[in-house]
Motif scaffolding. Structure first.
Motif, PDB file in Angstrom:
ATOM      1  N   PRO A 104      -1.319 -53.599 -40.962  1.00 47.53           N
ATOM      2  CA  PRO A 104      -0.579 -52.815 -42.055  1.00 47.53           C
ATOM      3  C   PRO A 104      -0.845 -51.291 -41.844  1.00 47.53           C
ATOM      4  O   PRO A 104       0.177 -50.510 -42.383  1.00 47.53           O
ATOM      5  CB  PRO A 104      -1.545 -53.376 -43.283  1.00 47.53           C
ATOM      6  N   LYS A 105      -1.825 -50.946 -41.217  1.00 46.60           N
ATOM      7  CA  LYS A 105      -1.816 -49.412 -40.886  1.00 46.60           C
ATOM      8  C   LYS A 105      -0.688 -48.874 -40.181  1.00 46.60           C
ATOM      9  O   LYS A 105      -0.128 -47.721 -40.527  1.00 46.60           O
ATOM     10  CB  LYS A 105      -3.120 -49.158 -39.864  1.00 46.60           C
ATOM     11  N   ASN A 106      -0.130 -49.696 -39.182  1.00 44.38           N
ATOM     12  CA  ASN A 106       1.207 -49.204 -38.745  1.00 44.38           C
ATOM     13  C   ASN A 106       2.687 -49.194 -39.508  1.00 44.38           C
ATOM     14  O   ASN A 106       3.239 -48.183 -39.437  1.00 44.38           O
ATOM     15  CB  ASN A 106       1.557 -50.349 -37.308  1.00 44.38           C
ATOM     16  N   LEU A 107       2.426 -49.995 -40.512  1.00 42.83           N
ATOM     17  CA  LEU A 107       3.538 -49.968 -41.539  1.00 42.83           C
ATOM     18  C   LEU A 107       3.060 -48.802 -42.464  1.00 42.83           C
ATOM     19  O   LEU A 107       4.371 -47.958 -42.796  1.00 42.83           O
ATOM     20  CB  LEU A 107       3.408 -51.164 -42.508  1.00 42.83           C
ATOM     21  N   ALA A 108       1.818 -48.528 -42.681  1.00 43.89           N
ATOM     22  CA  ALA A 108       1.787 -47.232 -43.472  1.00 43.89           C
ATOM     23  C   ALA A 108       2.336 -45.886 -42.900  1.00 43.89           C
ATOM     24  O   ALA A 108       2.852 -45.150 -43.446  1.00 43.89           O
ATOM     25  CB  ALA A 108       0.175 -46.891 -43.944  1.00 43.89           C
ATOM     26  N   TYR A 109       2.051 -45.739 -41.665  1.00 43.02           N
ATOM     27  CA  TYR A 109       2.475 -44.568 -40.686  1.00 43.02           C
ATOM     28  C   TYR A 109       3.992 -44.322 -40.672  1.00 43.02           C
ATOM     29  O   TYR A 109       4.497 -43.483 -40.858  1.00 43.02           O
ATOM     30  CB  TYR A 109       1.695 -44.732 -39.223  1.00 43.02           C
ATOM     31  N   LEU A 110       4.653 -45.613 -40.604  1.00 43.88           N
ATOM     32  CA  LEU A 110       6.026 -45.555 -40.425  1.00 43.88           C
ATOM     33  C   LEU A 110       6.643 -45.398 -41.801  1.00 43.88           C
ATOM     34  O   LEU A 110       7.512 -44.470 -41.827  1.00 43.88           O
ATOM     35  CB  LEU A 110       6.446 -46.931 -39.762  1.00 43.88           C
ATOM     36  N   ILE A 111       6.222 -45.797 -42.833  1.00 47.50           N
ATOM     37  CA  ILE A 111       6.726 -45.546 -44.220  1.00 47.50           C
ATOM     38  C   ILE A 111       6.481 -44.176 -44.260  1.00 47.50           C
ATOM     39  O   ILE A 111       7.573 -43.454 -44.938  1.00 47.50           O
ATOM     40  CB  ILE A 111       6.043 -46.374 -45.160  1.00 47.50           C
ATOM     41  N   ASP A 112       5.310 -43.585 -44.197  1.00 52.55           N
ATOM     42  CA  ASP A 112       5.223 -42.240 -44.347  1.00 52.55           C
ATOM     43  C   ASP A 112       5.948 -41.146 -43.698  1.00 52.55           C
ATOM     44  O   ASP A 112       6.711 -40.303 -43.884  1.00 52.55           O
ATOM     45  CB  ASP A 112       3.697 -41.692 -44.018  1.00 52.55           C
ATOM     46  N   ARG A 113       6.244 -41.657 -42.246  1.00 53.90           N
ATOM     47  CA  ARG A 113       7.192 -41.002 -41.292  1.00 53.90           C
ATOM     48  C   ARG A 113       8.471 -40.834 -41.819  1.00 53.90           C
ATOM     49  O   ARG A 113       9.275 -39.408 -41.969  1.00 53.90           O
ATOM     50  CB  ARG A 113       6.939 -41.384 -39.950  1.00 53.90           C
ATOM     51  N   ILE A 154      -5.937 -50.486 -46.765  1.00 51.55           N
ATOM     52  CA  ILE A 154      -5.833 -50.852 -45.550  1.00 51.55           C
ATOM     53  C   ILE A 154      -6.772 -50.490 -44.461  1.00 51.55           C
ATOM     54  O   ILE A 154      -6.444 -50.314 -43.407  1.00 51.55           O
ATOM     55  CB  ILE A 154      -4.262 -50.429 -45.163  1.00 51.55           C
ATOM     56  N   ARG A 155      -8.058 -49.915 -44.866  1.00 49.29           N
ATOM     57  CA  ARG A 155      -9.012 -49.539 -44.214  1.00 49.29           C
ATOM     58  C   ARG A 155      -8.881 -48.500 -43.244  1.00 49.29           C
ATOM     59  O   ARG A 155      -9.128 -48.464 -42.254  1.00 49.29           O
ATOM     60  CB  ARG A 155      -9.588 -50.944 -43.073  1.00 49.29           C
ATOM     61  N   LEU A 156      -8.159 -47.340 -43.886  1.00 53.66           N
ATOM     62  CA  LEU A 156      -8.076 -45.963 -43.556  1.00 53.66           C
ATOM     63  C   LEU A 156      -9.274 -45.169 -44.224  1.00 53.66           C
ATOM     64  O   LEU A 156      -9.642 -45.447 -45.215  1.00 53.66           O
ATOM     65  CB  LEU A 156      -6.814 -45.571 -43.734  1.00 53.66           C
ATOM     66  N   ASN A 157      -9.746 -43.906 -43.362  1.00 58.61           N
ATOM     67  CA  ASN A 157     -10.741 -43.263 -44.014  1.00 58.61           C
ATOM     68  C   ASN A 157     -10.076 -42.469 -45.162  1.00 58.61           C
ATOM     69  O   ASN A 157      -8.786 -42.577 -45.245  1.00 58.61           O
ATOM     70  CB  ASN A 157     -11.220 -42.237 -42.898  1.00 58.61           C
ATOM     71  N   THR A 158     -10.840 -41.691 -46.040  1.00 57.78           N
ATOM     72  CA  THR A 158     -10.032 -40.699 -46.820  1.00 57.78           C
ATOM     73  C   THR A 158      -9.268 -39.737 -46.139  1.00 57.78           C
ATOM     74  O   THR A 158      -9.428 -39.136 -45.067  1.00 57.78           O
ATOM     75  CB  THR A 158     -11.147 -39.899 -47.666  1.00 57.78           C
TER      76      THR A 158
END
Length: 199
Positions: A104-113, A154-158
């Protein structure tokens, strides 16, 4: 994992990408606009990966293994001149994440980009750029509390912690604010239009 040769191909594409990036860092050229050779490499990688996706679907962990799945995401993340390809991949990746077959972290980065390129606020605060003060800062996002809640889910830091990490990394790579900040901003907006991110 039934696609060993495809997995190896995807990993080789990522390796070529990172090796070229390292070369730019060593030559102090990473922050100097979008390097022409790097642009060609990213576009070539995107085309190859698109063909592979048309063959096997999204390269999920169960199909190609964790390393190749991560490599595929990096190639997609760097396909910045291919809006249609990136949007196609974000949908496929969303399905894969919902099926627990991708990170899910990869999805977060792609959505943001994609959001940043389209001039929309980020949801996870993963994308950074230089500000007027010469600091790397997150591109616009909707709300800090919400961003940090989403990151935590999704277990990312702040976002505050991530900002420190990004700034340290830029120092280590000798990246610095472009000489003409306003000119760079204009060039980016023009590039977004030319590529098809904005109208």
């Amino acid at each position: 994992m039934g696609y060993k040769s495809i997995a190896e191909k995807i990993i080789a594409l990522k390796r070529a990408d990172l090796e070229f990036r390292e070369k730019l860092i060593q030559n102090g050229q990473l922050g100097e606009g979008y390097n022409e050779e790097m642009k060609k490499l990213h576009n070539r990688n995107a085309k190859t990966l698109n063909d592979l996706i048309d063959t096997i679907g999204y390269p999920t962990i169960d199909k190609v293994g964790k390393e190749a799945s991560e490599a595929a995401w990096l190639i997609i993340q760097h396909s910045i001149e291919q809006p249609r390809f990136m949007k196609k991949c974000v949908e496929l990746l969303e399905t894969a994440v919902n099926e627990n077959k991708a990170d899910p972290k990869n999805l977060a980065y792609l959505i943001d980009r994609i959001a940043v390129f389209e001039g929309k606020p980020q949801l996870y605060g993963t994308q950074f750029d230089w500000n007027e003060k010469g600091e790397l800062s997150p591109n616009p996002f909707d709300n800090l509390t919400k961003v940090n809640e989403r990151r935590k889910s999704i277990r990312l830091n702040t976002l505050e912690e991530q900002t420190e990490i990004i700034r340290r990394q830029a120092q280590n790579e000798n990246q610095s604010l472009p000489v003409d900040f306003e000119k760079r901003k204009r060039e980016i907006e023009e590039w977004k239009k030319n590529v098809g991110w904005t109208k």
